[in-house]
Design a protein around this motif. Structure first.
Motif, PDB file in Angstrom:
ATOM      1  N   GLU A  52      -5.938  39.995 -55.600  1.00 48.41           N
ATOM      2  CA  GLU A  52      -4.414  40.531 -54.748  1.00 48.41           C
ATOM      3  C   GLU A  52      -4.942  42.086 -54.361  1.00 48.41           C
ATOM      4  O   GLU A  52      -6.177  42.281 -54.342  1.00 48.41           O
ATOM      5  N   ALA A  53      -3.942  42.062 -53.471  1.00 47.21           N
ATOM      6  CA  ALA A  53      -4.093  43.648 -53.104  1.00 47.21           C
ATOM      7  C   ALA A  53      -3.348  44.199 -53.635  1.00 47.21           C
ATOM      8  O   ALA A  53      -2.230  44.880 -54.029  1.00 47.21           O
ATOM      9  N   GLU A  54      -3.853  45.788 -53.755  1.00 50.43           N
ATOM     10  CA  GLU A  54      -3.486  47.257 -53.855  1.00 50.43           C
ATOM     11  C   GLU A  54      -3.186  48.005 -53.560  1.00 50.43           C
ATOM     12  O   GLU A  54      -4.862  48.135 -52.642  1.00 50.43           O
ATOM     13  N   SER A  55      -2.408  48.660 -52.852  1.00 50.59           N
ATOM     14  CA  SER A  55      -2.708  50.403 -52.412  1.00 50.59           C
ATOM     15  C   SER A  55      -3.284  51.231 -53.579  1.00 50.59           C
ATOM     16  O   SER A  55      -2.895  51.500 -54.334  1.00 50.59           O
ATOM     17  N   MET A  56      -3.850  52.042 -52.983  1.00 51.84           N
ATOM     18  CA  MET A  56      -4.890  53.012 -54.321  1.00 51.84           C
ATOM     19  C   MET A  56      -4.811  54.225 -53.601  1.00 51.84           C
ATOM     20  O   MET A  56      -4.218  55.175 -54.545  1.00 51.84           O
ATOM     21  N   ILE A  57      -4.147  54.821 -52.731  1.00 51.07           N
ATOM     22  CA  ILE A  57      -3.863  56.198 -51.866  1.00 51.07           C
ATOM     23  C   ILE A  57      -2.646  56.055 -50.874  1.00 51.07           C
ATOM     24  O   ILE A  57      -3.185  55.797 -49.836  1.00 51.07           O
ATOM     25  N   GLY A  58      -1.588  56.722 -51.404  1.00 50.33           N
ATOM     26  CA  GLY A  58      -0.463  56.297 -50.265  1.00 50.33           C
ATOM     27  C   GLY A  58      -0.961  57.237 -48.940  1.00 50.33           C
ATOM     28  O   GLY A  58      -1.606  57.936 -49.258  1.00 50.33           O
ATOM     29  N   LEU A  59      -0.205  57.002 -48.026  1.00 45.14           N
ATOM     30  CA  LEU A  59      -0.070  57.932 -47.095  1.00 45.14           C
ATOM     31  C   LEU A  59       0.271  59.512 -46.624  1.00 45.14           C
ATOM     32  O   LEU A  59      -0.121  60.148 -46.598  1.00 45.14           O
ATOM     33  N   THR A  60       0.823  60.015 -48.255  1.00 45.50           N
ATOM     34  CA  THR A  60       1.172  61.092 -48.301  1.00 45.50           C
ATOM     35  C   THR A  60       0.673  61.369 -49.797  1.00 45.50           C
ATOM     36  O   THR A  60       0.833  63.272 -50.523  1.00 45.50           O
ATOM     37  N   ASP A  61      -0.167  61.124 -50.171  1.00 44.85           N
ATOM     38  CA  ASP A  61      -0.833  61.269 -51.063  1.00 44.85           C
ATOM     39  C   ASP A  61      -1.513  62.794 -50.859  1.00 44.85           C
ATOM     40  O   ASP A  61      -1.848  63.491 -51.909  1.00 44.85           O
ATOM     41  N   HIS A  62      -2.871  62.438 -50.035  1.00 42.68           N
ATOM     42  CA  HIS A  62      -3.678  64.006 -50.046  1.00 42.68           C
ATOM     43  C   HIS A  62      -3.758  64.034 -48.735  1.00 42.68           C
ATOM     44  O   HIS A  62      -3.606  63.429 -47.813  1.00 42.68           O
ATOM     45  N   MET A  63      -3.495  65.294 -48.541  1.00 43.08           N
ATOM     46  CA  MET A  63      -2.956  66.012 -46.857  1.00 43.08           C
ATOM     47  C   MET A  63      -4.369  66.891 -46.692  1.00 43.08           C
ATOM     48  O   MET A  63      -4.078  67.305 -45.705  1.00 43.08           O
ATOM     49  N   ASN A  64      -5.501  66.836 -47.190  1.00 40.11           N
ATOM     50  CA  ASN A  64      -6.757  67.616 -46.685  1.00 40.11           C
ATOM     51  C   ASN A  64      -7.981  66.243 -46.585  1.00 40.11           C
ATOM     52  O   ASN A  64      -7.644  66.164 -48.053  1.00 40.11           O
ATOM     53  N   LYS A  65      -8.962  66.999 -46.382  1.00 44.49           N
ATOM     54  CA  LYS A  65     -10.350  65.507 -46.133  1.00 44.49           C
ATOM     55  C   LYS A  65     -11.009  66.142 -48.340  1.00 44.49           C
ATOM     56  O   LYS A  65     -11.251  65.015 -48.209  1.00 44.49           O
TER      57      LYS A  65
END
Length: 199
Positions: A52-65
């Protein structure tokens, strides 16, 4: 600078092995460290897949490196290699937080040997039609069929969107080239492109 929304898709199937899974995570961290990650430039999401595929981190979850690299630590899934399912699910990560001014780019890391090639080919066609630029990073790809699969996944021109290494410990060798491919041109990866006297 042209903002990008980037989803890094990591193969976490049984064939990877625990040691190589750690190398894949380090590669993903290296990609994040090399890109300008913030809400105005590049946003990064992380997806992993096996059966199965799973999204672990969304595009807006973390905004810095720093937050992003610290968050990349996931258990190895094991299971089959459902690359087609991952590519299909990846579209929902983009659509959940779409930016009209950003290009959608996927970096798929795989050995090129998916469990269902037909599903992978179909998912890749749909991703291309949705204007997602696809970059394939292939590890230890020796079979012509596996290479053909990566060529089907990657955007054209293939030479600019396929990166091959012989083993997982060689992944850091292509980090900079993959990031340059994401950015189209190096200036896109410079958070202050006017800083070098080019404007």
């Amino acid at each position: 600078s042209n903002p990008k929304d980037v989803v890094i898709t990591m193969d976490s199937s049984s064939s990877i092995g625990r040691q190589n899974w750690a190398r894949i995570e380090e590669f993903a961290k290296g990609l994040v460290r090399t890109m300008p990650v913030d809400q105005d430039h590049h946003r990064v999401g992380i997806q992993m897949y096996s059966t199965e595929a799973e999204s672990m981190i969304g595009l807006t979850d973390h905004m810095n490196k720093k937050d992003m690299t610290n968050a990349i630590s996931f258990p190895w899934m094991t299971g089959a290699t459902n690359s087609g399912g991952a590519i299909s699910e990846m579209g929902s990560i983009f659509s959940a937080n779409d930016r009209s001014n950003a290009e959608n780019v996927n970096i798929l890391l795989s050995d090129g040997h998916s469990s269902d090639r037909a599903a992978t080919f179909a998912a890749a066609v749909a991703a291309h039609e949705a204007n997602t630029r696809m970059i394939a990073v292939g590890v230890a790809v020796t079979s012509p069929w596996d290479l053909r699969e990566l060529r089907a996944v990657a955007s054209d021109p293939n030479d600019d969107h396929i990166f091959l290494v012989d083993s997982y410990d060689q992944l850091p060798d292509v980090t900079n080239r993959v990031v340059e491919a994401v950015c189209n041109e190096v200036d896109d990866c410079n958070p202050n492109p006017c800083g070098r006297g080019r404007c």
